[in-house]
Design a protein around this motif. Structure first.
Motif, PDB file in Angstrom:
ATOM      1  N   GLU A 104       0.858  -1.184   0.000  1.00 39.45           N
ATOM      2  CA  GLU A 104       0.000   0.000   0.000  1.00 39.45           C
ATOM      3  C   GLU A 104       0.891   1.229   0.000  1.00 39.45           C
ATOM      4  N   VAL A 105       0.671   2.123  -0.979  1.00 43.53           N
ATOM      5  CA  VAL A 105       1.478   3.333  -1.116  1.00 43.53           C
ATOM      6  C   VAL A 105       0.577   4.534  -0.868  1.00 43.53           C
ATOM      7  N   VAL A 106       1.034   5.381   0.092  1.00 44.22           N
ATOM      8  CA  VAL A 106       0.297   6.593   0.411  1.00 44.22           C
ATOM      9  C   VAL A 106       0.993   7.765  -0.267  1.00 44.22           C
ATOM     10  N   GLY A 107       0.255   8.492  -1.092  1.00 48.91           N
ATOM     11  CA  GLY A 107       0.772   9.688  -1.730  1.00 48.91           C
ATOM     12  C   GLY A 107       0.156  10.924  -1.119  1.00 48.91           C
ATOM     13  N   GLY A 108       0.505  12.061  -1.681  1.00 48.33           N
ATOM     14  CA  GLY A 108      -0.045  13.290  -1.134  1.00 48.33           C
ATOM     15  C   GLY A 108      -1.506  13.474  -1.459  1.00 48.33           C
ATOM     16  N   CYS A 109      -1.934  12.860  -2.530  1.00 50.91           N
ATOM     17  CA  CYS A 109      -3.314  13.068  -2.963  1.00 50.91           C
ATOM     18  C   CYS A 109      -4.117  11.782  -3.062  1.00 50.91           C
ATOM     19  N   GLU A 110      -3.529  10.606  -2.948  1.00 53.58           N
ATOM     20  CA  GLU A 110      -4.268   9.343  -3.017  1.00 53.58           C
ATOM     21  C   GLU A 110      -3.450   8.228  -2.385  1.00 53.58           C
ATOM     22  N   THR A 111      -4.141   7.079  -2.128  1.00 56.09           N
ATOM     23  CA  THR A 111      -3.515   5.859  -1.629  1.00 56.09           C
ATOM     24  C   THR A 111      -3.877   4.727  -2.584  1.00 56.09           C
ATOM     25  N   ILE A 112      -2.893   3.953  -3.055  1.00 60.49           N
ATOM     26  CA  ILE A 112      -3.147   2.862  -3.996  1.00 60.49           C
ATOM     27  C   ILE A 112      -2.470   1.594  -3.492  1.00 60.49           C
ATOM     28  N   ARG A 113      -2.952   0.411  -4.117  1.00 62.23           N
ATOM     29  CA  ARG A 113      -2.392  -0.888  -3.763  1.00 62.23           C
ATOM     30  C   ARG A 113      -2.060  -1.664  -5.024  1.00 62.23           C
ATOM     31  N   ASP A 114      -1.162  -2.627  -4.872  1.00 60.95           N
ATOM     32  CA  ASP A 114      -0.873  -3.600  -5.922  1.00 60.95           C
ATOM     33  C   ASP A 114      -0.337  -4.846  -5.254  1.00 60.95           C
ATOM     34  N   SER A 115      -0.388  -5.971  -6.009  1.00 56.67           N
ATOM     35  CA  SER A 115       0.085  -7.247  -5.457  1.00 56.67           C
ATOM     36  C   SER A 115       0.786  -8.046  -6.538  1.00 56.67           C
ATOM     37  N   ILE A 116       1.530  -9.040  -6.109  1.00 63.01           N
ATOM     38  CA  ILE A 116       2.255  -9.938  -7.006  1.00 63.01           C
ATOM     39  C   ILE A 116       2.426 -11.280  -6.307  1.00 63.01           C
ATOM     40  N   HIS A 117       2.334 -12.382  -7.088  1.00 57.17           N
ATOM     41  CA  HIS A 117       2.547 -13.709  -6.530  1.00 57.17           C
ATOM     42  C   HIS A 117       3.927 -14.197  -6.918  1.00 57.17           C
ATOM     43  N   VAL A 118       4.667 -14.680  -5.965  1.00 52.52           N
ATOM     44  CA  VAL A 118       6.013 -15.205  -6.167  1.00 52.52           C
ATOM     45  C   VAL A 118       5.985 -16.686  -5.825  1.00 52.52           C
ATOM     46  N   GLN A 119       6.397 -17.535  -6.791  1.00 53.39           N
ATOM     47  CA  GLN A 119       6.430 -18.975  -6.586  1.00 53.39           C
ATOM     48  C   GLN A 119       7.880 -19.433  -6.524  1.00 53.39           C
ATOM     49  N   VAL A 120       8.208 -20.174  -5.470  1.00 56.00           N
ATOM     50  CA  VAL A 120       9.562 -20.697  -5.293  1.00 56.00           C
ATOM     51  C   VAL A 120       9.550 -22.181  -5.625  1.00 56.00           C
ATOM     52  N   GLU A 121      10.396 -22.633  -6.556  1.00 58.33           N
ATOM     53  CA  GLU A 121      10.465 -24.038  -6.945  1.00 58.33           C
ATOM     54  C   GLU A 121      11.908 -24.512  -6.892  1.00 58.33           C
ATOM     55  N   GLY A 122      12.032 -25.867  -6.726  1.00 56.47           N
ATOM     56  CA  GLY A 122      13.343 -26.485  -6.751  1.00 56.47           C
ATOM     57  C   GLY A 122      13.535 -27.275  -8.021  1.00 56.47           C
ATOM     58  N   CYS A 123      14.682 -27.919  -8.190  1.00 56.42           N
ATOM     59  CA  CYS A 123      15.001 -28.731  -9.368  1.00 56.42           C
ATOM     60  C   CYS A 123      14.288 -30.079  -9.235  1.00 56.42           C
ATOM     61  N   ASP A 124      13.474 -30.467 -10.267  1.00 58.82           N
ATOM     62  CA  ASP A 124      12.728 -31.732 -10.203  1.00 58.82           C
ATOM     63  C   ASP A 124      13.428 -32.863 -10.922  1.00 58.82           C
ATOM     64  N   GLY A 125      14.679 -32.716 -11.239  1.00 59.65           N
ATOM     65  CA  GLY A 125      15.448 -33.785 -11.873  1.00 59.65           C
ATOM     66  C   GLY A 125      15.792 -33.482 -13.311  1.00 59.65           C
ATOM     67  N   ILE A 126      16.862 -34.139 -13.809  1.00 62.16           N
ATOM     68  CA  ILE A 126      17.342 -33.975 -15.182  1.00 62.16           C
ATOM     69  C   ILE A 126      17.161 -35.306 -15.911  1.00 62.16           C
ATOM     70  N   LYS A 127      16.492 -35.303 -17.084  1.00 62.31           N
ATOM     71  CA  LYS A 127      16.249 -36.518 -17.876  1.00 62.31           C
ATOM     72  C   LYS A 127      17.142 -36.518 -19.106  1.00 62.31           C
ATOM     73  N   VAL A 128      17.745 -37.699 -19.378  1.00 58.72           N
ATOM     74  CA  VAL A 128      18.639 -37.870 -20.526  1.00 58.72           C
ATOM     75  C   VAL A 128      18.066 -38.952 -21.446  1.00 58.72           C
ATOM     76  N   CYS A 129      17.827 -38.629 -22.710  1.00 55.10           N
ATOM     77  CA  CYS A 129      17.285 -39.585 -23.683  1.00 55.10           C
ATOM     78  C   CYS A 129      18.195 -39.628 -24.915  1.00 55.10           C
ATOM     79  N   LEU A 130      18.509 -40.862 -25.428  1.00 51.47           N
ATOM     80  CA  LEU A 130      19.325 -41.033 -26.633  1.00 51.47           C
ATOM     81  C   LEU A 130      18.714 -42.135 -27.497  1.00 51.47           C
ATOM     82  N   PRO A 131      18.788 -42.020 -28.808  1.00 51.12           N
ATOM     83  CA  PRO A 131      18.345 -43.125 -29.701  1.00 51.12           C
ATOM     84  C   PRO A 131      19.332 -44.289 -29.618  1.00 51.12           C
ATOM     85  N   ASN A 132      18.896 -45.497 -30.067  1.00 52.46           N
ATOM     86  CA  ASN A 132      19.795 -46.656 -30.007  1.00 52.46           C
ATOM     87  C   ASN A 132      20.463 -46.932 -31.336  1.00 52.46           C
ATOM     88  N   ALA A 133      20.177 -46.067 -32.346  1.00 53.01           N
ATOM     89  CA  ALA A 133      20.810 -46.251 -33.651  1.00 53.01           C
ATOM     90  C   ALA A 133      20.726 -44.951 -34.430  1.00 53.01           C
TER      91      ALA A 133
END
Length: 587
Positions: A472-501
């Motif tokens: 919430e930001v208060v100014g000299g003539c008005e007060t306004i709001r804003d929001s944001i969502h922050v998502q924290v994630e970790g590493c879910d693994g590394i997959k390696v695929c190769l053809p056989n020929a």
């Protein structure tokens, strides 16, 4: 023959000093009721000692004078001279070899000790016109138990009695210091300076100061006719008789005005300042310390009680500020190697009102605001010319006010800026990886205060946890709001695929053999290695570029159709892994 000496005591107290005020004793020489001890004929080369218990006057003298014919009495001792209030006259004596100097020594009955130091000796002497080579003047420091007259530091034909003391001698063209400590060292000249200060037929002044420093005796401030004759203090070393000593003088011809100054100070601390100032004032101090001997460095230490700057070692301190009212002591300590003197003075810092118009403020379109000060018994002067305790403002600008009372004043100013609509945008919701932080910036033009949902009141914050953040930001003539969502994630693994020929036969189909590696954005491969071997273990291909693959060649030639071994090694932030398999090459 009688010698008349009258002692006059002068006492001077200087400032607020940490040492005793010096005391001067001036001795006049006139012909009435003074004591003169007649020296008997020497026996076996020795003269009889003086019995000081029989001395009733301030000074005592003997008629004997050292000269080139030992035993010739100083028959020409006179008093009085034209134009001079009181004069002692030694004179020149005819001897078997010419003229000898009849410098009759005169000493104090009073005994001095280290508590009287520093001591200054001063006397006026006359320059003889006839034989200037023998026109000598002397100042003496002798042991208290010394009882044999004549020069205490000079032997004549080895017939004088045992002598010891300090002889400060001078002619119009020469100055010296002698120290005699034993019969085998009858005249040890410590320093001898040739100069040309007084002319024949002139009066001149001889002066010196004896002092102690770290247990050793020093002779300093030696002047001839007011001019320094030595560039530095003369170190005399440890003198045992400085625990108890007498002082004196002698002249080949005329002398008057012999003066002894105990606890002499050639550094006298003093300074000038305003004794009353208003709180919040910064002032300068003028050092008025009197320094007689400028050949010795003078140090200064100021102590400012109650000031923002509490100490200074400069000679003339400037911009010393007092922010709290009250009575404060200002102290100056002026010192050199030998002398330390202190001067203290009180300063009154008058109280006055604190003036604060507050933080800069916005003015919204169509509005007005009032700046008001609740201060009594002061005169107001606003920058718009008003003399009231308040003003009404209806347009942006910088406004200042000055208040005054009884010579004290204070000034403050404030900026009134045009208020504007706030434009706040925290941006899109975002994802960050575990272990990292994300900066949220809500600063906007015209923002006065900020309040986040996590209770932080800064315009910018850093977050490292999942959640929705609201500001919430208060100014000299008005007060306004804003929001944001922050998502924290970790590493879910590394997959390696190769053809056989694959078939590196230049038909643009399956020409390159390389792995396909997939992961989310929070996985990070720190090192990577991809290798190809034949069945005999020979290395055919190797790379650390994750985007690079094998084209089926060995030394620019397509390999034979066969089975080959591949191997992949990599490390991420969490683990190390190795993969291994076979690939068929068709041609």
């Amino acid at each position: 023959m009688k010698l008349s000496i009258i002692g006059v005591l002068l006492v001077v107290t200087i400032g607020c000093s940490s040492v005793n005020a010096h005391t001067s004793k001036v001795y006049r020489l006139d012909p009435s009721a003074a004591q003169l001890n007649e020296e008997p004929t020497p026996q076996n080369g020795q003269y009889a000692p003086t019995d000081y218990s029989t001395v009733t006057n301030a000074l005592v003298a003997e008629s004997f004078a050292d000269n080139y014919a030992v035993g010739v009495p100083a028959g020409s001792i006179h008093f009085g001279a034209s134009g001079v209030d009181s004069v002692f006259y030694g004179g020149d004596l005819p001897t078997q070899t010419g003229f000898g100097a009849s410098a009759v020594p005169i000493y104090t009955k009073e005994i001095f000790d280290k508590t009287n130091l520093p001591i200054q000796l001063t006397s006026m002497f006359y320059s003889d016109q006839d034989i200037p080579a023998y026109d000598e003047a002397y100042l003496f420091f002798i042991p208290a138990d010394y009882k044999h007259f004549g020069s205490p530091t000079y032997y004549v034909n080895n017939q004088a009695s045992q002598k010891e003391g300090i002889n400060i001698g001078g002619r119009p063209y020469q100055s010296w210091v002698q120290d005699t400590r034993s019969a085998t060292d009858p005249s040890r000249v410590l320093i001898d300076v040739t100069h040309n200060i007084a002319q024949n037929g002139d009066w001149y002044e001889l002066s010196c100061v004896i002092d102690m420093y770290n247990g050793e005796t020093y002779l300093r401030n030696v002047t001839n006719d007011g001019k320094p004759t030595f560039t530095s203090a003369v170190r005399l070393g440890v003198l045992k008789y400085m625990d108890s000593f007498r002082v004196g003088f002698a002249a080949d011809d005329l002398a008057y005005g012999f003066k002894i100054t105990s606890n002499y100070r050639d550094v006298v601390a003093d300074f000038a300042m305003a004794d009353t100032i208003c709180v919040g004032t910064c002032i300068d101090f003028e050092n008025k310390t009197t320094v007689e001997n400028t050949t010795i460095p003078t140090l200064y230490n100021w102590i400012f009680e109650g000031a923002e700057t509490t100490q200074s070692a400069t000679k003339n301190p400037t911009d010393i500020c007092y922010k709290v009212p009250g009575n404060y002591l200002v102290t100056l300590v002026s010192s050199n190697q030998f002398v330390r003197d202190t001067m203290s003075k009180w300063m009154y810092v008058k109280p006055f009102e604190n003036l604060d118009l507050g933080k800069d403020r916005p003015l919204c379109d169509g509005d007005s605001l009032v700046l008001s000060l609740d201060i009594n018994n002061v005169a107001f002067t606003w920058s718009n010319g008003s003399s009231d305790s308040f003003i009404t403002i209806n347009k942006p600008g910088v406004y200042a006010v000055k208040i005054e009372r009884d010579g004290c004043s204070a000034v403050d100013s404030i900026e009134i800026f045009r208020g504007s609509n706030l434009n706040l945008d925290l941006g899109l919701d975002t994802l960050i990886c575990d272990g990292s932080a994300f900066s949220l910036d809500a600063s906007v033009t015209g923002g006065i205060s900020y309040l986040w949902s996590n209770a932080d009141q800064n315009a910018r914050i850093s977050v490292n946890e999942s959640g929705t953040y609201v500001v919430e930001v208060v100014g000299g003539c008005e007060t306004i709001r804003d929001s944001i969502h922050v998502q924290v994630e970790g590493c879910d693994g590394i997959k390696v695929c190769l053809p056989n020929a694959f078939s590196p036969n230049s038909d643009n189909l399956n020409e390159i053999f390389k792995p396909i590696i997939t992961s989310n954005v929070c996985c990070q491969i720190n090192s990577y290695r991809f290798r190809i071997y034949n069945l005999w273990g020979e290395l055919l291909f190797e790379t650390d570029d994750i985007s690079d693959g094998w084209n089926g060649k060995r030394l620019d030639t397509i390999v034979q159709q066969d089975i080959y071994i591949w191997m992949i090694e990599f490390k991420d932030v969490h683990m190390s892994k190795q993969y291994k398999g076979e690939v068929h090459v068709f041609r």
